[in-house]
Design an enzyme around this catalytic site. Structure first.
Site, PDB file in Angstrom:
ATOM      1  N   GLU A  26      -5.557  -5.557  10.503  1.00 30.92           N
ATOM      2  CA  GLU A  26      -4.832  -4.169  10.934  1.00 30.92           C
ATOM      3  C   GLU A  26      -4.591  -3.753  12.402  1.00 30.92           C
ATOM      4  OE1 GLU A  26      -2.121  -2.835   6.967  1.00 30.92           O
ATOM      5  OE2 GLU A  26      -3.852  -2.091   7.410  1.00 30.92           O
ATOM      6  N   ASN A  86       0.821  -1.115   0.015  1.00 34.54           N
ATOM      7  CA  ASN A  86       0.137  -0.257  -0.001  1.00 34.54           C
ATOM      8  C   ASN A  86       0.973   1.136  -0.089  1.00 34.54           C
ATOM      9  OD1 ASN A  86      -1.520   2.112   0.771  1.00 34.54           O
ATOM     10  ND2 ASN A  86      -2.559   1.521   2.415  1.00 34.54           N
ATOM     11  N   LYS A 142       0.170   4.361  -0.379  1.00 35.94           N
ATOM     12  CA  LYS A 142      -0.420   5.436   0.500  1.00 35.94           C
ATOM     13  C   LYS A 142      -0.064   6.453  -0.626  1.00 35.94           C
ATOM     14  CE  LYS A 142      -0.609   3.214   4.983  1.00 35.94           C
ATOM     15  NZ  LYS A 142       0.024   3.630   6.486  1.00 35.94           N
ATOM     16  N   SER A 152       3.431  -2.176  10.340  1.00 37.87           N
ATOM     17  CA  SER A 152       5.036  -2.231  10.591  1.00 37.87           C
ATOM     18  C   SER A 152       6.066  -3.815  10.270  1.00 37.87           C
ATOM     19  CB  SER A 152       5.173  -2.168  11.601  1.00 37.87           C
ATOM     20  OG  SER A 152       4.676  -0.757  11.903  1.00 37.87           O
ATOM     21  N   HIS A 169      -9.874   1.287   4.663  1.00 36.39           N
ATOM     22  CA  HIS A 169      -8.558   0.772   5.945  1.00 36.39           C
ATOM     23  C   HIS A 169      -8.866   2.413   6.950  1.00 36.39           C
ATOM     24  CE1 HIS A 169      -4.529   2.525   6.364  1.00 36.39           C
ATOM     25  NE2 HIS A 169      -3.949   1.380   6.190  1.00 36.39           N
ATOM     26  N   GLY A 200       2.427   1.845  10.828  1.00 34.59           N
ATOM     27  CA  GLY A 200       3.438   3.260  10.742  1.00 34.59           C
ATOM     28  C   GLY A 200       4.293   3.798  11.969  1.00 34.59           C
ATOM     29  N   GLU A 257      -7.280   4.768   7.721  1.00 39.05           N
ATOM     30  CA  GLU A 257      -6.704   5.935   7.364  1.00 39.05           C
ATOM     31  C   GLU A 257      -8.037   7.030   6.971  1.00 39.05           C
ATOM     32  OE1 GLU A 257      -2.658   5.081   5.805  1.00 39.05           O
ATOM     33  OE2 GLU A 257      -1.887   4.673   7.548  1.00 39.05           O
TER      34      GLU A 257
HETATM   35  P1  PGA Z   1       3.097   0.181   7.784  1.00 38.58           P
HETATM   36  O1  PGA Z   1       1.084   0.057   7.183  1.00 38.58           O
HETATM   37  O2  PGA Z   1       3.421  -1.125   7.389  1.00 38.58           O
HETATM   38  O3  PGA Z   1       3.746   1.203   6.956  1.00 38.58           O
HETATM   39  O4  PGA Z   1       2.569  -0.045   9.056  1.00 38.58           O
HETATM   40  C1  PGA Z   1       0.492  -0.568   6.901  1.00 38.58           C
HETATM   41  C2  PGA Z   1      -0.751  -0.194   6.321  1.00 38.58           C
HETATM   42  O5  PGA Z   1      -1.486   0.382   6.542  1.00 38.58           O
HETATM   43  O6  PGA Z   1      -1.442  -0.869   5.257  1.00 38.58           O
END
Ligand code: PGA
Length: 257
Positions: free
Chosen positions: A173, A17, A19, A219, A103, A179, A105
């Site tokens: 997740e 992803n 982003k 992560s 997601h 992150g 976010e």
């Molecule tokens: P990350 O993000 O691997 O940077 O923690 C995962 C995601 O948001 O899908």
């Protein structure tokens, strides 16, 4: 307590992803080309990259059979008066196969469980694979967070037939792991895999629940991928930050082969 055997799918799914990255088409093409170079054509994993919408048409030209194209969101309407949105038909036209919905976010920007459910239905109509994110904000010692996961699963599955559900990928997740560099342990992931399967078993039946692909995100990197993949019981990863570095992403793919 129900006992579930190892229900891992034969081939892992690893989805990157991107982003809001990288900054322009040229950089996106460079990163995509590096990935193509680093990921062996013989990989047994299903590899998907979800760039920002604007880069999809350009990357679609160079999409190799080893890397499938994904998108990070979709609107549940195919067309109409919905300013700023992209429909499932448009994504299908450019060869997108997997689409992230729900997601955290996007949920933070107001996406609701009901919208997630409508998006899943819109994607399935177009034969695109929804990758639906669920996860708790925090973990409490009494295990209340499991209720939140159960509620998200119930809302997600509303009106979905068993056959439709089996086409959905569920990405666990935990928000606290996205992150942050803090990863769920393999035990946390295994426990959640069992919980999701048993919740879906209550909503459908066991043989349907066992067929749903579960993946982990939060992560994930080269150093923890193998452990979580081998012991967490899930069939792949949704990777954010580490998918922007070709060598890291390739190493994660290697860990699941
Ligand atoms: P990350 O993000 O691997 O940077 O923690 C995962 C995601 O948001 O899908």
């Amino acid at each position: 307590m129900l006992q579930f055997p190892d229900m891992k799918h034969a081939h892992a799914l690893v989805m990157g992803n991107w982003k809001l990255n990288p900054g322009n088409t040229l950089e996106a093409k460079t990163l995509f080309a590096e990935l193509k170079k680093k990921i062996p054509k013989t990989t047994t994993a299903k590899v998907v990259v979800a760039p920002p919408f604007l880069f999809i048409p350009e990357l679609a030209k160079g999409a190799a059979s080893v890397i499938k194209l994904g998108a990070q969101d979709v609107h549940y309407e195919e067309r109409g008066a919905v300013t700023g949105e992209i429909g499932a038909g448009m994504l299908a036209f450019f060869g997108v196969e997997y689409v992230i919905v729900g997601h955290s976010e996007r949920r933070a920007l107001g996406e609701t469980d009901t919208q997630v459910n409508k998006k899943v239905q819109a994607l399935l109509k177009r034969k695109l694979t929804p990758v639906v994110c669920i996860g708790e904000r925090l973990r409490d010692s009494q295990g209340q967070f499991f209720n939140h996961i159960a509620a998200q699963l119930k809302a997600l599955t509303e009106g979905l037939t068993p056959l439709q559900l089996q086409k959905v990928v569920i990405a666990y997740e935990p928000i606290w792991a996205i992150g942050t560099g803090e990863t769920a342990t393999a035990e946390n992931v295994k426990e959640m895999q069992l919980f999701i399967v048993s919740t879906l078993t209550k909503l459908y039946e066991r043989k349907v629940a066992e067929k749903v692909r579960l993946i982990y995100g939060g992560s994930v990197k080269e150093s923890n991928a193998k452990d979580i993949y081998e012991q967490g019981g899930m069939s792949g990863f949704l990777v954010g930050g580490a998918s922007l570095e070709a060598a890291q992403f390739a190493a994660i793919i290697k860990a699941v082969e």
